[in-house]
Design a protein around this motif. Sequence first.
Motif, PDB file in Angstrom:
ATOM      1  N   THR A 362       0.837  -1.196   0.000  1.00 36.61           N
ATOM      2  CA  THR A 362       0.000   0.000   0.000  1.00 36.61           C
ATOM      3  C   THR A 362       0.872   1.246   0.000  1.00 36.61           C
ATOM      4  O   THR A 362       2.011   1.237   0.481  1.00 36.61           O
ATOM      5  N   PHE A 363       0.307   2.299  -0.551  1.00 33.64           N
ATOM      6  CA  PHE A 363       0.953   3.606  -0.532  1.00 33.64           C
ATOM      7  C   PHE A 363      -0.142   4.653  -0.380  1.00 33.64           C
ATOM      8  O   PHE A 363      -1.196   4.559  -1.013  1.00 33.64           O
ATOM      9  N   GLY A 364       0.093   5.646   0.477  1.00 37.75           N
ATOM     10  CA  GLY A 364      -0.929   6.659   0.705  1.00 37.75           C
ATOM     11  C   GLY A 364      -0.341   8.035   0.909  1.00 37.75           C
ATOM     12  O   GLY A 364       0.790   8.186   1.388  1.00 37.75           O
ATOM     13  N   ILE A 365      -1.112   9.031   0.526  1.00 37.24           N
ATOM     14  CA  ILE A 365      -0.784  10.436   0.789  1.00 37.24           C
ATOM     15  C   ILE A 365      -1.987  11.075   1.475  1.00 37.24           C
ATOM     16  O   ILE A 365      -3.099  11.053   0.941  1.00 37.24           O
ATOM     17  N   ASN A 366      -1.759  11.613   2.656  1.00 39.39           N
ATOM     18  CA  ASN A 366      -2.791  12.337   3.405  1.00 39.39           C
ATOM     19  C   ASN A 366      -2.362  13.786   3.564  1.00 39.39           C
ATOM     20  O   ASN A 366      -1.191  14.060   3.864  1.00 39.39           O
ATOM     21  N   GLN A 367      -3.306  14.695   3.407  1.00 34.70           N
ATOM     22  CA  GLN A 367      -3.026  16.108   3.641  1.00 34.70           C
ATOM     23  C   GLN A 367      -4.123  16.690   4.537  1.00 34.70           C
ATOM     24  O   GLN A 367      -5.302  16.394   4.357  1.00 34.70           O
ATOM     25  N   TYR A 368      -3.689  17.506   5.495  1.00 33.16           N
ATOM     26  CA  TYR A 368      -4.589  18.135   6.447  1.00 33.16           C
ATOM     27  C   TYR A 368      -4.305  19.635   6.464  1.00 33.16           C
ATOM     28  O   TYR A 368      -3.149  20.061   6.432  1.00 33.16           O
ATOM     29  N   LEU A 369      -5.363  20.423   6.536  1.00 29.44           N
ATOM     30  CA  LEU A 369      -5.233  21.863   6.736  1.00 29.44           C
ATOM     31  C   LEU A 369      -6.204  22.249   7.841  1.00 29.44           C
ATOM     32  O   LEU A 369      -7.417  22.028   7.716  1.00 29.44           O
ATOM     33  N   ILE A 370      -5.672  22.796   8.935  1.00 34.14           N
ATOM     34  CA  ILE A 370      -6.476  23.080  10.116  1.00 34.14           C
ATOM     35  C   ILE A 370      -6.316  24.545  10.482  1.00 34.14           C
ATOM     36  O   ILE A 370      -5.201  25.024  10.719  1.00 34.14           O
ATOM     37  N   LYS A 371      -7.421  25.249  10.524  1.00 39.81           N
ATOM     38  CA  LYS A 371      -7.450  26.676  10.833  1.00 39.81           C
ATOM     39  C   LYS A 371      -8.070  26.883  12.210  1.00 39.81           C
ATOM     40  O   LYS A 371      -9.205  26.492  12.474  1.00 39.81           O
ATOM     41  N   THR A 372      -7.316  27.491  13.104  1.00 41.32           N
ATOM     42  CA  THR A 372      -7.817  27.845  14.422  1.00 41.32           C
ATOM     43  C   THR A 372      -8.464  29.220  14.359  1.00 41.32           C
ATOM     44  O   THR A 372      -7.801  30.212  14.035  1.00 41.32           O
ATOM     45  N   LEU A 373      -9.753  29.279  14.636  1.00 43.49           N
ATOM     46  CA  LEU A 373     -10.471  30.550  14.635  1.00 43.49           C
ATOM     47  C   LEU A 373     -10.473  31.192  16.011  1.00 43.49           C
ATOM     48  O   LEU A 373     -10.459  32.413  16.126  1.00 43.49           O
ATOM     49  N   SER A 374     -10.520  30.369  17.042  1.00 41.38           N
ATOM     50  CA  SER A 374     -10.510  30.855  18.425  1.00 41.38           C
ATOM     51  C   SER A 374     -10.297  29.667  19.332  1.00 41.38           C
ATOM     52  O   SER A 374     -10.138  28.533  18.875  1.00 41.38           O
ATOM     53  N   ASP A 375     -10.308  29.902  20.638  1.00 40.03           N
ATOM     54  CA  ASP A 375     -10.242  28.798  21.584  1.00 40.03           C
ATOM     55  C   ASP A 375     -11.448  27.871  21.442  1.00 40.03           C
ATOM     56  O   ASP A 375     -11.381  26.714  21.861  1.00 40.03           O
ATOM     57  N   CYS A 376     -12.539  28.372  20.891  1.00 39.18           N
ATOM     58  CA  CYS A 376     -13.772  27.596  20.790  1.00 39.18           C
ATOM     59  C   CYS A 376     -14.013  26.991  19.411  1.00 39.18           C
ATOM     60  O   CYS A 376     -14.754  26.021  19.296  1.00 39.18           O
ATOM     61  N   TRP A 377     -13.431  27.564  18.366  1.00 36.00           N
ATOM     62  CA  TRP A 377     -13.768  27.157  17.006  1.00 36.00           C
ATOM     63  C   TRP A 377     -12.527  26.817  16.199  1.00 36.00           C
ATOM     64  O   TRP A 377     -11.503  27.498  16.281  1.00 36.00           O
ATOM     65  N   GLY A 378     -12.623  25.744  15.412  1.00 39.12           N
ATOM     66  CA  GLY A 378     -11.607  25.387  14.445  1.00 39.12           C
ATOM     67  C   GLY A 378     -12.263  24.757  13.237  1.00 39.12           C
ATOM     68  O   GLY A 378     -13.336  24.145  13.335  1.00 39.12           O
ATOM     69  N   VAL A 379     -11.659  24.913  12.076  1.00 42.11           N
ATOM     70  CA  VAL A 379     -12.189  24.341  10.843  1.00 42.11           C
ATOM     71  C   VAL A 379     -11.045  23.637  10.124  1.00 42.11           C
ATOM     72  O   VAL A 379      -9.883  24.072  10.194  1.00 42.11           O
ATOM     73  N   GLY A 380     -11.326  22.508   9.461  1.00 43.45           N
ATOM     74  CA  GLY A 380     -10.253  21.754   8.837  1.00 43.45           C
ATOM     75  C   GLY A 380     -10.706  20.965   7.634  1.00 43.45           C
ATOM     76  O   GLY A 380     -11.900  20.711   7.425  1.00 43.45           O
ATOM     77  N   GLY A 381      -9.736  20.580   6.830  1.00 49.30           N
ATOM     78  CA  GLY A 381      -9.973  19.727   5.676  1.00 49.30           C
ATOM     79  C   GLY A 381      -8.916  18.642   5.597  1.00 49.30           C
ATOM     80  O   GLY A 381      -7.759  18.841   5.997  1.00 49.30           O
ATOM     81  N   ARG A 382      -9.318  17.470   5.112  1.00 51.94           N
ATOM     82  CA  ARG A 382      -8.388  16.349   4.918  1.00 51.94           C
ATOM     83  C   ARG A 382      -8.659  15.738   3.543  1.00 51.94           C
ATOM     84  O   ARG A 382      -9.809  15.459   3.195  1.00 51.94           O
ATOM     85  N   PHE A 383      -7.597  15.535   2.771  1.00 57.63           N
ATOM     86  CA  PHE A 383      -7.724  14.836   1.497  1.00 57.63           C
ATOM     87  C   PHE A 383      -6.757  13.661   1.479  1.00 57.63           C
ATOM     88  O   PHE A 383      -5.584  13.813   1.844  1.00 57.63           O
ATOM     89  N   GLU A 384      -7.258  12.479   1.067  1.00 58.30           N
ATOM     90  CA  GLU A 384      -6.439  11.275   1.077  1.00 58.30           C
ATOM     91  C   GLU A 384      -6.524  10.540  -0.250  1.00 58.30           C
ATOM     92  O   GLU A 384      -7.594  10.422  -0.847  1.00 58.30           O
ATOM     93  N   TRP A 385      -5.385  10.072  -0.701  1.00 57.56           N
ATOM     94  CA  TRP A 385      -5.308   9.091  -1.788  1.00 57.56           C
ATOM     95  C   TRP A 385      -4.617   7.862  -1.209  1.00 57.56           C
ATOM     96  O   TRP A 385      -3.509   7.951  -0.678  1.00 57.56           O
ATOM     97  N   TRP A 386      -5.287   6.705  -1.317  1.00 56.92           N
ATOM     98  CA  TRP A 386      -4.743   5.463  -0.774  1.00 56.92           C
ATOM     99  C   TRP A 386      -4.755   4.404  -1.872  1.00 56.92           C
ATOM    100  O   TRP A 386      -5.810   4.110  -2.450  1.00 56.92           O
ATOM    101  N   ASN A 387      -3.592   3.836  -2.158  1.00 55.58           N
ATOM    102  CA  ASN A 387      -3.460   2.794  -3.167  1.00 55.58           C
ATOM    103  C   ASN A 387      -3.096   1.487  -2.489  1.00 55.58           C
ATOM    104  O   ASN A 387      -2.244   1.445  -1.600  1.00 55.58           O
ATOM    105  N   THR A 388      -3.758   0.400  -2.904  1.00 59.36           N
ATOM    106  CA  THR A 388      -3.464  -0.907  -2.338  1.00 59.36           C
ATOM    107  C   THR A 388      -3.325  -1.931  -3.443  1.00 59.36           C
ATOM    108  O   THR A 388      -4.085  -1.924  -4.418  1.00 59.36           O
ATOM    109  N   GLU A 389      -2.339  -2.820  -3.284  1.00 53.60           N
ATOM    110  CA  GLU A 389      -2.144  -3.948  -4.180  1.00 53.60           C
ATOM    111  C   GLU A 389      -2.071  -5.194  -3.309  1.00 53.60           C
ATOM    112  O   GLU A 389      -1.046  -5.472  -2.695  1.00 53.60           O
ATOM    113  N   THR A 390      -3.186  -5.913  -3.241  1.00 50.50           N
ATOM    114  CA  THR A 390      -3.283  -7.099  -2.397  1.00 50.50           C
ATOM    115  C   THR A 390      -3.889  -8.227  -3.210  1.00 50.50           C
ATOM    116  O   THR A 390      -4.952  -8.061  -3.807  1.00 50.50           O
TER     117      THR A 390
END
Length: 447
Positions: A362-390
């Motif tokens: 298997t081979f994978g690439i994960n990317q995360y982007l996390i924005k802190t808006l305040s002590d109470c709020w945060g927003v984020g995104g995750r994109f993943e590509w995962w390849n498997t040969e089984t």
Amino acid sequence: MKLGKWTLLAAIFGGLYITEASAQQPYAVQPVGFHQAVACDCGEPACGCETTACEPACGCEDPACGCETVSCDPACGCEDLAACDSGCDSACDAPGGCGGSCCLGDCDLGDPCTLFGEHDNFSVGGWLQLGYHTKANGLFNTRPDELQLQQAWLFAEKTLDTSDGFDFGGRIDYLYGTDGQNTQAFGSDPRGWDNDWDNGGDYGSAMPQLYGEVGYGDLSIKAGHFYTIIGWEVVPATGNFFYSHAYTFNNSEPFTHTGALATYNASEDVTVWGGYSLGWDSGFDDNGDAFLGGASLGLTDDVTLIYAAVGGRFGEARFNGVEKGYMHSIVADVAVTDSLQYIFQSDLLDTEDVAGDPARQTFGINQYLIKTLSDCWGVGGRFEWWNTETAGNDSDVYALTMGLNYRPHANVVIRPEIRWDWDDDQVAGLEDGEEQTTFGIDSIVTF
């Protein structure tokens, strides 16, 4: 590997889906404790630094407020940061609309409540996690369309303090819920330790950590049953930004090891790990022989690079009685700004069975982007590509997740998210075949 031109671009740039405008391990990030960062740059003439001409509507009635406390907002000209920090009584609520994200950042959570607290580096605590999601994909969240107790967690820990020389410590964790069976020692044959602590359906208990630790100065050694150092996501819900998990985390990485691991803090910017484990995801039995190690390098004040690897004999429970090979994870953690974090992760797994035939590739690439808006709020995104040969199957799976973290209380975090999964070859276990859209939400209460 089948990867189209547009999906390759998405894999590289997908983590940048969220921008500034829209927006612990031991864990790599602590989503339940956001840091508030308010920008104040009076270097531009538009800020009025030359004249300190503040508008009363913005709450800056004293012309002497000047560059130290004034940051300009195009909506009305300026805002009083001191007023914002004290509770948005004047500047942020002004008719001119001054304040913007500052008002969103008005959040005084105080200190979290604890049942037992911490005494002389000894602490006892835990959390409850309740979750709901509309679709299943085989990645921990196993019971769609119903409210489930995923983690009822208790721990007791004595942390090391080697500032005066030698010290000792240790930790024990107990978990009950639908995440329990996913965290048991299922890698051995016959399966032992906590693997038969099931309670019907998908519920079960697990003891994912039980270890002792000694240290002197910059060197420490733990021995027993403990979490892996591989990857960025972790089993404890309190250590992840998102409610759901990545394919790489669930399918290509170990969760726990049993053995010994040394940690050496060579400097403020360099940490090195090295040790031996009885395979992975196994208990206190002779299940494998593997090296576990890596290093964390602080390349700059804002960039940390982490390499962790495991190699050897992994376990006896699958692939004709043995699986052996190599697996590594490379993680780049970048502080883009004081409030924006970008994580790039690449995982590689290559193993074979007892006959020498390929078991998992298997081979994978994960990317995360996390924005802190305040002590109470945060927003984020995750994109993943995962390849498997089984077993001759070559498959590419993609997943895009968008989520929020909201803390109404110092002990509570709520994590709604929406997730899109699509699979070129229909081997990932998606409910809708090639693609599906999932809404999920959970709440974590710590104590």
